[in-house]
Design a protein around this motif. Structure first.
Motif, mmCIF file in Angstrom:
data_model
loop_
_atom_site.group_PDB
_atom_site.id
_atom_site.type_symbol
_atom_site.label_atom_id
_atom_site.label_comp_id
_atom_site.label_asym_id
_atom_site.label_seq_id
_atom_site.Cartn_x
_atom_site.Cartn_y
_atom_site.Cartn_z
ATOM 1 N N MET A 15 0.833 -1.206 0.000
ATOM 2 C CA MET A 15 0.000 0.000 0.000
ATOM 3 C C MET A 15 0.870 1.261 0.000
ATOM 4 O O MET A 15 1.990 1.245 0.506
ATOM 5 N N PRO A 16 0.349 2.351 -0.548
ATOM 6 C CA PRO A 16 1.074 3.626 -0.466
ATOM 7 C C PRO A 16 1.311 4.027 0.994
ATOM 8 O O PRO A 16 0.623 3.557 1.904
ATOM 9 N N ASP A 17 2.276 4.922 1.193
ATOM 10 C CA ASP A 17 2.672 5.325 2.541
ATOM 11 C C ASP A 17 1.613 6.154 3.261
ATOM 12 O O ASP A 17 1.463 6.055 4.470
ATOM 13 N N PHE A 29 -3.621 9.040 -2.662
ATOM 14 C CA PHE A 29 -2.578 8.133 -2.202
ATOM 15 C C PHE A 29 -1.232 8.816 -2.436
ATOM 16 O O PHE A 29 -1.007 9.412 -3.494
ATOM 17 N N ILE A 30 -0.321 8.679 -1.464
ATOM 18 C CA ILE A 30 1.015 9.261 -1.564
ATOM 19 C C ILE A 30 2.051 8.199 -1.232
ATOM 20 O O ILE A 30 1.952 7.519 -0.213
ATOM 21 N N GLU A 31 3.039 8.063 -2.096
ATOM 22 C CA GLU A 31 4.222 7.228 -1.830
ATOM 23 C C GLU A 31 5.399 8.179 -1.687
ATOM 24 O O GLU A 31 5.588 9.066 -2.531
ATOM 25 N N VAL A 32 6.195 8.024 -0.646
ATOM 26 C CA VAL A 32 7.372 8.855 -0.440
ATOM 27 C C VAL A 32 8.611 8.025 -0.753
ATOM 28 O O VAL A 32 8.753 6.902 -0.258
ATOM 29 N N GLU A 52 -2.860 3.183 -9.495
ATOM 30 C CA GLU A 52 -2.693 4.093 -10.627
ATOM 31 C C GLU A 52 -3.131 5.520 -10.316
ATOM 32 O O GLU A 52 -2.896 6.419 -11.108
ATOM 33 N N ASN A 53 -3.746 5.736 -9.166
ATOM 34 C CA ASN A 53 -4.153 7.082 -8.766
ATOM 35 C C ASN A 53 -3.216 7.647 -7.695
ATOM 36 O O ASN A 53 -3.572 8.572 -6.971
ATOM 37 N N CYS A 66 7.349 16.087 -6.837
ATOM 38 C CA CYS A 66 6.166 15.225 -6.862
ATOM 39 C C CYS A 66 5.758 14.942 -8.302
ATOM 40 O O CYS A 66 5.851 15.813 -9.169
ATOM 41 N N ILE A 67 5.294 13.708 -8.517
ATOM 42 C CA ILE A 67 4.827 13.305 -9.836
ATOM 43 C C ILE A 67 3.735 12.248 -9.653
ATOM 44 O O ILE A 67 3.768 11.475 -8.700
#
Length: 113
Positions: A15-17, A29-32, A52-53, A66-67
């Motif tokens: 899962m994203p962070d 959703f944010i991944e660092v 994908e979001n 950020c991208i």
């Protein structure tokens, strides 16, 4: 989760962070990712990446950029020369001064990396 082997544990690890919400109620959703090289490309993602979001916040010694997954998929990337600064993302409605303060902290924190 250490030592736990199950479908649920695997899903949680992938899962994203973070999940963040802006003032309009939109959720993201944010991944660092820390990248000393300040580079992040679509090929850096697992082949079957399911979110994908998601947005990827790339922290380096000098910048926080950020991208989105969609931008990566369309050939854009994070590089030392790009201007994808986190403070420029309109979706999140972030305070640029807070980002600058965190960036200064990150520079000190990652100085030894």
């Amino acid at each position: 989760m250490k030592g736990v082997r199950s479908d649920v544990a695997s899903n949680i690890r992938r899962m994203p962070d973070f999940v963040i919400q802006n003032n309009k109620g939109e959720v993201f959703f944010i991944e660092v990712k820390f990248r000393k090289s300040e580079e992040f490309k679509f090929k850096d993602l697992p082949k079957d990446y399911p979110y994908e979001n998601c947005y990827f916040v790339v922290v380096s010694k000098k910048h926080i950029k950020c991208i989105s997954y969609e931008e990566l998929k369309n050939g854009k990337e994070i590089s030392p020369r790009c201007h994808n600064y986190l403070g420029n993302r309109k979706e999140f409605e972030l305070d640029k001064d807070v980002i600058i303060d965190f960036c200064n902290f990150a520079v000190k924190f990652f100085d030894a990396v």
